[in-house]
Design a protein around this motif. Structure first.
Motif, short mmCIF file in Angstrom:
data_model
loop_
_atom_site.label_atom_id
_atom_site.label_comp_id
_atom_site.label_asym_id
_atom_site.label_seq_id
_atom_site.Cartn_x
_atom_site.Cartn_y
_atom_site.Cartn_z
N ARG A 69 10.03 16.90 -34.94
CA ARG A 69 9.78 16.17 -33.69
C ARG A 69 8.37 16.68 -32.94
O ARG A 69 8.30 17.87 -32.93
CB ARG A 69 10.81 16.32 -32.66
CG ARG A 69 12.15 15.38 -33.11
CD ARG A 69 13.04 15.32 -31.80
NE ARG A 69 14.38 14.79 -32.23
CZ ARG A 69 15.50 15.41 -32.30
NH1 ARG A 69 15.64 16.72 -32.19
NH2 ARG A 69 16.51 14.73 -32.93
N ILE B 202 6.22 12.39 -41.25
CA ILE B 202 7.07 12.12 -40.17
C ILE B 202 6.44 12.47 -38.92
O ILE B 202 6.24 11.90 -37.84
CB ILE B 202 8.51 12.69 -40.20
CG1 ILE B 202 9.05 12.04 -41.28
CG2 ILE B 202 9.00 12.58 -38.85
CD1 ILE B 202 10.49 12.76 -41.47
N SER C 159 5.11 10.00 -35.92
CA SER C 159 5.76 9.81 -34.63
C SER C 159 4.98 9.76 -33.50
O SER C 159 5.40 8.89 -32.54
CB SER C 159 6.62 11.04 -34.38
OG SER C 159 7.44 11.29 -35.37
N LYS D 186 5.95 8.34 -29.88
CA LYS D 186 7.06 7.20 -29.68
C LYS D 186 8.27 8.01 -29.06
O LYS D 186 8.59 9.22 -29.30
CB LYS D 186 7.29 6.89 -31.08
CG LYS D 186 6.29 6.33 -31.87
CD LYS D 186 6.56 5.78 -33.33
CE LYS D 186 5.73 5.13 -33.94
NZ LYS D 186 6.12 4.68 -35.30
N PHE E 146 12.17 8.16 -29.08
CA PHE E 146 13.18 7.79 -30.27
C PHE E 146 14.42 7.90 -29.31
O PHE E 146 14.69 9.01 -28.91
CB PHE E 146 13.04 8.83 -31.29
CG PHE E 146 12.17 8.45 -32.32
CD1 PHE E 146 12.18 7.42 -33.28
CD2 PHE E 146 10.92 9.05 -32.12
CE1 PHE E 146 11.15 7.29 -34.16
CE2 PHE E 146 9.85 9.21 -32.82
CZ PHE E 146 10.09 7.99 -33.91
N ASP F 215 17.14 10.42 -33.46
CA ASP F 215 16.03 10.93 -34.28
C ASP F 215 16.89 11.94 -35.23
O ASP F 215 16.79 13.01 -34.89
CB ASP F 215 15.10 11.39 -33.55
CG ASP F 215 13.72 11.90 -34.35
OD1 ASP F 215 13.80 11.80 -35.70
OD2 ASP F 215 12.81 12.39 -34.01
N GLN G 176 17.25 13.33 -38.94
CA GLN G 176 16.63 13.17 -40.18
C GLN G 176 17.50 14.01 -41.45
O GLN G 176 18.09 14.79 -41.15
CB GLN G 176 15.26 13.95 -40.04
CG GLN G 176 14.27 13.31 -38.92
CD GLN G 176 13.06 14.13 -38.47
OE1 GLN G 176 12.88 15.09 -39.25
NE2 GLN G 176 12.50 13.82 -37.40
N ARG H 21 15.80 6.91 -37.59
CA ARG H 21 15.04 7.06 -36.43
C ARG H 21 14.80 5.88 -35.64
O ARG H 21 14.09 4.83 -36.06
CB ARG H 21 13.55 7.81 -36.76
CG ARG H 21 13.64 8.73 -37.81
CD ARG H 21 12.16 9.52 -38.20
NE ARG H 21 11.91 10.36 -37.20
CZ ARG H 21 10.79 10.58 -36.72
NH1 ARG H 21 9.65 9.63 -37.38
NH2 ARG H 21 10.09 11.22 -35.86
N GLU I 187 13.37 3.92 -32.53
CA GLU I 187 12.75 3.91 -31.32
C GLU I 187 13.57 3.12 -30.38
O GLU I 187 14.31 2.07 -30.44
CB GLU I 187 11.48 3.19 -31.45
CG GLU I 187 10.52 3.86 -32.26
CD GLU I 187 9.06 3.29 -32.04
OE1 GLU I 187 8.42 3.13 -30.88
OE2 GLU I 187 8.70 3.11 -33.08
#
Length: 896
Positions: free
Chosen positions: A639, A691, A695, A698, A700, A703, A705, A723, A725
């Motif tokens: 992230r 990723i 990202s 954004k 999310f 999120d 993974q 993921r 949004e």
């Protein structure tokens, strides 16, 4: 957003979007057309304006704040519940036994009030209770309630008495009564109770509160207390001696900083005298006194004193001593390591961590008093160890677990120390367990019954490190049972095959699973061999990272290579699949330490430029711990925010360790931290960097993974990223049986690692399950947030208003739920979702059994929901195209 390709004109270009829909002549099991979705180039979105970027970032920060507040609130709720339970137990104990202790229920309430001095809304009562307890201490000293409450061997009462005492000391310092209070406490220490156990409890309780007087005492009072405390260093109670040393360092440190005492006077003379006493110790009391003095002096002077005054060199010389006149010198030196660890905590680790292997070897020393001292010192070091140093110390413990003989003492102590690490730092200890568990299994088979018992006790503690929800809960007892009892292997393997997995299989989980799987593959029972092989195949398909499986490849691959030619065709087939998945999962077998090593080198180089005078052991320590810190913060979900926050966190850690030794120029340590984070980023796998690049800023709602989904020996989803949004509507399409509904079930249950528990989530299933004879209004009340939370009745007006929102006819509201058509059942389900105000709305085949009018209504309703994130499973592709902003295809290979 995904859009359907124009069916009328095959030559027309596909509209902009992430997928292109192409009609195929095949039909699926339901007779519906099968459509294939192909990736196409996505036009770049226009860059956001500064105002838009600021708004997105503000939204992300707000969501992070909400998430942190939720986690803090959950922790506070758990803590409050535990505190309330403990208090009730204490009340019961005091009510039944308090008369013998001269602590009445009313006395306990006074202590409780003072101990709650920081509780909101109770400040005035707490202040009054604290003042009363302080006045009583000054007037009666040893007969005061604060001292009487330390007498019982009751943990819940003692803990609150110590808290109340700390509050009273703080009040004394604020009221200018520190000198008188210290004198009162000294008088308590001067007249201990006759019972040794009681005397120990009273003295340790008093000494633990003294530090709150720091900074409010004059030199004469400090010196008098120092003299009294030094007499306790070598007393009969090691616990009192250690607490006295901690109290001295806590009082002298601020006195030195404020100039009340000088560094080159009392603390330094105490250090020199104590180091000399270490080398000359001729009794156990002298050994304890010398070690206490070393800890108190260095704790007062700070970690830099270790190198500046040759402390470790002096201790090393004492450890090598063979003097008959100083028969306890080696004991004193060993105890000094523990005293330094307690006095400096993390500050001693640059020197203590490299010394731990020496302490582990001393556990087997022929001189029992030295071995006993090594136990005390090692426990002190592990007890205060930073989570960032766990990987640096486990090697010494594992080496100790392999020591055979000596009555099993080294093995037993190292098993206990490993359990301490698992309790204190489960997240950091977990990845170290692939090396640990085989050694624990060896200890389970040790001929020494005490070693076996220690290993059995360690297993469940070590298992607490597992973060995979299925292994930690559903399979935990089966795994522990099978590790202890080989005849339980079959039962465990079968349970694994029947378990639904929705979290990746990391190294920590494999550490417990693989020994059982490997045992099963080696077994003579063909059925067990096949099941264990299938199990191994599935686990390899579910691994989080190639480094997780790497430790097991040398053990598992030869067995699979051998069974490729097994006499059973079923085993040969299963083995071939397992072998392929093992090699696929292992990949290129990249060195798992490579990233940490690179970050460590970067930190060392940066520190050499920023703080040239930093001692070498400290620079080495920071290189290891910074790498561990970044691995802990950035090694999981990728992230942008995590990387942004990692820089100040790393700078703060580096500053806390560097501060006792040197002062860096402005911004120099921030540059060290930035360089470390950037280096870590450069070491990420290509997928993770992609990723991170995509990202941006954004926001999310979800999120998660690298998640997986498996059930009954079949992998439904592997290494997938979910993921979502915030505010986007996601369509999930694919053939029947691929696991789409199972994924929604797991999202609704919030049991996938990384799912934000504070995210309000509601799930509209494709069928409404309701008992006969339940009308619509009653059903809504039963499904309301208040009712599901265990609350009272729901307001009728609220139910009616909700039904009005979905235009539910008045004449149907009294009808039985099971008599409604599919369309009205769906409106009722939507009404229930409105009551829950979800941030994430999940829908499974919502258009099943709906007529066109009902589908149009549902479409309009979903499009009207602002800011709600949705996950929708449906075979109605027209509905998906109309509602969804994003579409993903769930294929039979377990890929999204």
């Amino acid at each position: 957003a995904a859009a359907a390709a124009a069916a009328a004109d095959e030559a027309a270009p596909a509209p902009a979007g992430e997928v292109e829909e192409v009609a195929e002549p095949e039909v699926d099991a339901d007779g519906k057309p099968v459509r294939v979705f192909h990736e196409v180039d996505i036009p770049e979105r226009p860059p956001l304006s500064e105002e838009e970027l600021a708004a997105v970032r503000a939204s992300i920060e707000e969501r992070e704040r909400i998430s942190a507040a939720y986690e803090a609130g959950e922790a506070a709720t758990r803590a409050a519940a535990a505190e309330a339970e403990a208090v009730e137990k204490a009340r019961a104990v005091v009510a039944s036994k308090g008369a013998g202790w001269k602590v009445s229920p009313a006395d306990f309430e006074r202590i409780l009030s003072a101990a709650r001095s920081s509780a909101a809304g109770k400040a005035e009562a707490a202040e009054a209770a604290t003042a009363a307890l302080l006045d009583e201490l000054l007037a009666a000293a040893g007969g005061s309630l604060l001292v009487r409450a330390l007498v019982p061997d009751t943990k819940v009462l003692r803990e609150r008495a110590i808290r109340a005492g700390a509050a009273a000391m703080a009040a004394a310092a604020a009221a200018g009564k520190a000198e008188a209070t210290l004198a009162a406490l000294k008088s308590v220490l001067d007249a201990p109770p006759s019972d040794a156990a009681v005397a120990e409890r009273v003295a340790t309780g008093v000494l633990s509160s003294v530090s709150r007087l720091a900074g409010s005492l004059q030199a004469a009072s400090l010196l008098r207390f120092l003299g009294r405390a030094r007499a306790l260093f070598g007393g009969e109670s090691a616990a009192v001696g250690m607490e006295a040393a901690l109290a001295v360092s806590a009082l002298l440190r601020p006195a030195i900083c404020s100039g009340v005492l000088t560094e080159d006077a009392e603390p330094l003379s105490l250090l020199r005298e104590s180091l000399a006493a270490v080398k000359a110790a001729s009794s156990a009391a002298e050994a304890r006194a010398a070690a206490g003095g070393v800890g108190a002096a260095v704790g007062s002077l700070g970690a830099a004193a270790i190198g500046a005054h040759g402390v470790l060199q002096a201790l090393s010389e004492a450890l090598d001593s063979k003097s008959k006149e100083a028969a306890h010198a080696r004991e004193a030196a060993t105890l000094s390591y523990g005293a330094l660890a307690r006095a400096l905590r993390h500050g001693f680790e640059p020197y203590g961590v490299p010394a731990l292997p020496k302490l582990i070897k001393l556990l087997a020393d022929k001189d029992k008093k030295v071995a006993d001292a090594a136990t005390v010192a090692a426990e002190a070091m592990i007890e205060g160890l930073s989570t960032l140093s766990v990987k640096a110390v486990v090697g010494a413990l594992y080496e100790g677990m392999g020591v055979v003989g000596g009555g099993g003492r080294v093995r037993i102590e190292c098993l206990k120390l490993a359990g301490m690490l698992a309790t204190q730092a489960p997240g950091t200890m977990g990845p170290c367990l692939p090396e640990c568990i085989p050694l624990v299994i060896e200890c389970l088979n040790d001929s020494n019954a005490k070693v076996q018992t220690a290993a059995e006790e360690a297993l469940p503690v070590l298992c607490s490190c597992v973060q995979n929800a299925e292994v930690a809960s559903t399979l935990r007892d089966f795994i522990i049972d099978a590790l202890k009892k080989p005849d339980k292997t079959f039962d465990c393997v079968e349970e694994v095959l029947m378990t639904t997995f929705c979290n990746p299989m990391d190294g920590t989980s494999l550490a417990f699973m693989m020994p059982i799987i490997i045992r099963g593959i080696k077994d003579a029972n063909y059925e067990l061999v096949k099941k264990a092989t299938v199990c191994a195949s599935n686990l390899c398909a579910l691994i989080k990272d190639s480094s997780d499986i790497a430790p097991f490849v040398p053990l598992l691959l030869p067995l699979l290579e051998k069974n490729v030619e097994h006499s059973s065709p079923n085993i040969r087939e299963a083995t071939q699949t397992a072998r392929e998945r093992l090699l696929e999962g292992a990949g290129d077998l990249v060195d798992p330490a490579k990233r940490g090593t690179a970050v460590g080198v970067c930190v060392r180089d940066s520190l050499a430029a920023a703080v040239p005078s930093l001692p070498e052991p400290v620079a080495t320590y920071l290189s290891h711990t910074c790498a561990a810190l970044l691995e802990e913060r950035l090694g999981g979900v990728v992230r942008v925010q995590n990387f942004r926050h990692a820089v100040p966190a790393t700078e703060q850690w580096v500053s806390s360790i560097v501060e006792p030794y040197a002062t860096a120029e402005g911004g120099a340590l921030a540059q060290v931290a930035t360089a470390a984070v950037e280096n870590f980023k450069s070491q990420l796998p290509e997928e993770a960097r992609a990723i991170l690049a995509k990202s941006g800023d954004k926001d999310f709602a979800l999120d998660m993974q690298n998640i997986i989904l498996a059930f009954a020996g079949r992998v439904l989803l592997r290494k997938a990223d979910v993921r979502f949004e915030r505010g986007h509507r996601y369509g999930l399409i694919g053939q029947n049986g691929t696991g789409k509904t199972t994924l929604l079930n797991r999202l609704a249950a919030k049991d996938i690692n990384g799912f934000p528990q504070e995210l309000r989530t509601w799930y509209i299933r494709h069928e409404v399950l309701c008992d006969d004879g339940i009308d619509v209004r009653t059903f809504l009340k039963d499904k309301s947030p208040a009712k599901l939370a265990g609350g009272g009745d729901v307001d009728d007006a609220f139910v009616e208003a909700t039904l009005d929102q979905v235009q539910f006819p008045e004449e149907y509201r009294a009808a039985f739920v099971n008599s409604l058509s599919g369309g009205w059942k769906m409106r009722m389900s939507v009404a229930i979702s409105i009551m829950h105000e979800p941030e994430l709305l999940l829908l499974d085949e919502p258009t099943n059994h709906l007529d066109r009018e009902s589908i149009e209504w549902l479409t309009k309703h979903l499009l009207s929901l602002t800011g709600v994130t949705m996950g929708i499973v449906s075979h109605d592709y027209d509905f998906i195209d109309e509602v969804c902003t994003d579409v993903t295809h769930y294929d039979n290979g377990g890929q999204l």
